[in-house]
Design a protein around this motif. Sequence first.
Motif, short mmCIF file in Angstrom:
data_model
loop_
_atom_site.label_atom_id
_atom_site.label_comp_id
_atom_site.label_asym_id
_atom_site.label_seq_id
_atom_site.Cartn_x
_atom_site.Cartn_y
_atom_site.Cartn_z
N ALA A 1 0.71 -1.24 -0.10
CA ALA A 1 -0.11 0.01 0.18
C ALA A 1 1.00 1.37 -0.08
CB ALA A 1 -0.95 0.17 1.31
N LEU A 2 1.98 1.22 0.84
CA LEU A 2 2.85 2.46 0.70
C LEU A 2 3.34 2.55 -0.62
CD1 LEU A 2 4.45 4.34 2.28
CD2 LEU A 2 6.23 2.68 2.90
N VAL A 3 3.91 1.69 -1.47
CA VAL A 3 4.55 1.87 -2.58
C VAL A 3 3.51 2.42 -3.52
CG1 VAL A 3 5.30 0.60 -4.68
CG2 VAL A 3 6.36 -0.02 -2.53
N PHE A 4 2.26 1.58 -3.62
CA PHE A 4 1.14 2.23 -4.33
C PHE A 4 1.01 3.86 -4.02
CE2 PHE A 4 -3.61 0.95 -5.61
CZ PHE A 4 -3.31 1.95 -6.82
N ALA A 5 0.80 4.01 -3.00
CA ALA A 5 0.48 5.55 -2.11
C ALA A 5 1.52 6.67 -2.89
CB ALA A 5 0.36 5.72 -0.85
N LEU A 6 2.86 6.22 -2.85
CA LEU A 6 3.84 6.93 -3.21
C LEU A 6 4.18 7.11 -4.67
CD1 LEU A 6 6.90 5.78 -0.83
CD2 LEU A 6 5.56 7.82 -0.52
N ALA A 7 3.49 6.21 -5.24
CA ALA A 7 3.46 6.10 -6.93
C ALA A 7 2.53 6.88 -7.46
CB ALA A 7 3.43 4.81 -7.43
N LEU A 8 1.53 7.46 -6.50
CA LEU A 8 0.19 8.05 -6.98
C LEU A 8 0.63 9.16 -7.95
CD1 LEU A 8 -2.42 7.50 -4.07
CD2 LEU A 8 -2.37 6.41 -6.44
N PRO B 1 13.99 10.57 -11.40
CA PRO B 1 12.92 9.69 -10.62
C PRO B 1 12.25 8.73 -11.45
CG PRO B 1 12.68 12.03 -10.35
CD PRO B 1 13.91 11.83 -11.33
N LEU B 2 12.11 7.55 -10.93
CA LEU B 2 11.46 6.44 -11.34
C LEU B 2 10.03 6.51 -11.94
CD1 LEU B 2 12.64 3.26 -9.28
CD2 LEU B 2 13.72 4.33 -11.43
N SER B 3 9.84 6.74 -13.11
CA SER B 3 8.22 7.03 -13.60
C SER B 3 7.68 5.98 -13.49
CB SER B 3 8.17 7.80 -15.16
OG SER B 3 8.89 6.49 -15.92
N VAL B 4 6.24 5.87 -13.19
CA VAL B 4 5.25 4.83 -12.92
C VAL B 4 4.30 5.21 -14.13
CG1 VAL B 4 3.70 3.83 -11.37
CG2 VAL B 4 5.83 4.77 -10.42
N SER B 5 3.99 4.25 -14.88
CA SER B 5 3.03 4.47 -16.11
C SER B 5 1.53 4.23 -15.30
CB SER B 5 3.05 3.05 -16.97
OG SER B 5 2.65 2.20 -16.43
N LEU C 1 -0.62 2.07 -12.67
CA LEU C 1 -1.43 2.61 -11.32
C LEU C 1 -2.92 2.16 -11.52
CD1 LEU C 1 -0.12 6.16 -11.29
CD2 LEU C 1 0.12 4.76 -9.67
N ALA C 2 -3.49 1.86 -12.87
CA ALA C 2 -4.78 1.68 -12.97
C ALA C 2 -4.87 0.10 -12.85
CB ALA C 2 -5.23 1.84 -14.14
N PHE C 3 -3.74 -0.88 -13.07
CA PHE C 3 -4.09 -2.12 -12.94
C PHE C 3 -3.07 -2.96 -12.41
CE2 PHE C 3 -3.53 -6.44 -14.99
CZ PHE C 3 -5.12 -7.04 -14.56
N ASP C 4 -1.65 -2.71 -12.28
CA ASP C 4 -0.69 -3.46 -11.83
C ASP C 4 -0.36 -3.33 -10.34
OD1 ASP C 4 -0.27 -4.35 -14.51
OD2 ASP C 4 1.27 -2.59 -14.87
N LEU C 5 -0.35 -2.30 -9.98
CA LEU C 5 -0.18 -1.99 -8.63
C LEU C 5 -1.57 -2.42 -7.82
CD1 LEU C 5 1.66 1.46 -8.46
CD2 LEU C 5 2.39 -0.64 -7.55
N PRO C 6 -2.69 -2.33 -8.20
CA PRO C 6 -4.00 -2.77 -7.55
C PRO C 6 -3.92 -4.10 -7.51
CG PRO C 6 -4.43 -0.86 -8.96
CD PRO C 6 -3.07 -1.19 -9.22
N VAL C 7 -3.51 -4.86 -8.51
CA VAL C 7 -3.48 -6.09 -8.49
C VAL C 7 -2.26 -6.78 -7.43
CG1 VAL C 7 -2.71 -8.47 -9.78
CG2 VAL C 7 -4.29 -6.53 -10.89
N MET C 8 -1.31 -6.42 -7.27
CA MET C 8 -0.06 -6.46 -6.39
C MET C 8 -0.74 -6.20 -5.11
SD MET C 8 3.49 -4.69 -5.70
CE MET C 8 2.86 -3.38 -5.00
#
Length: 310
Positions: free
Chosen positions: A119-126, A264-268, A272-279
Amino acid sequence: MGLNALSTWNLLQLLCGLGLLVAGAELLVRCAVSMAATLKVRPLLIGLTVVALGSSAPQMTVSLQAAFNDTPDIAVGSVIGSNIFNVLVTLGLSALIIPLRVSRQLVRLDIPLMVIASALVFALALNTELDRLDGVILLCGLTGYLGLLLRQSRHASHHHVSHDQPQHSWLRNVLIMLCALLLLGLAGRLLLGAAVDVATQLGLSERIIGLTIIAVSTSLPELATSLIAAFRGQREIAVGNVIGSNVFNLLGVLGLTALLAPAPLSVSPNALAFDLPVMLGVAALCLPVFYSGYRVTRAEGLLFLGLYLA
């Protein structure tokens, strides 16, 4: 003619990589059991720390190389794909070999922390990127997690450890483990090289290559280690290796990569829409599955594999 030569080289890489993978995993599991007996700690602790950190080494190498080669989709996507693969495939196949017992420590501490890290990685990548500050935050999280494990190991009562394996000296254990990790690292490099060559020939995008081909290749050390541990009846190492590797991938690999990357590492948006929520969903799925009876049955292993295919 060139394509045939490349295919032959890829096949040789694949065969050599698989051979080194099995040999390294077997050595690593034997050494982990022996080290647990020597240190008089539970095999779970060794699985969560030394084995997990070691088997995640190929992931660290790939993510750092990808970041410095300006391919952030591979750096981030391979971590996301690896964590999904570790839970659904590695645990799924291990549970098919032998139903996995899950300790209360995993359910109460390690799995919730894996969910929190996801959840932390997801939040930081928003904001569509992971910068150096995000890297520092993730590495601080890893330091705190390792501190918790160390504190728990000091306060835990000595657990009965099987003495079927000879208890070697500390120095010998370290040397054997270094050899095992070297074999796993070399195996991961060979398999990764073959996989990327084939994926490039097929014209796959960086994101897809990172999520699938590279994620699976860098997860093979974890897969081999957990499967060998399951075959040898070392269930705590089989499960602890997966949970510890996932936490280390999120906090350690992504943290260090974001900290050291030149940009900075860009997050597509797709991530954000699919891969991180699935993880995140896969990590959260572990809680009800593991909590029900503190075990992963063969039926649940099949469910995990079915979800990965889906």
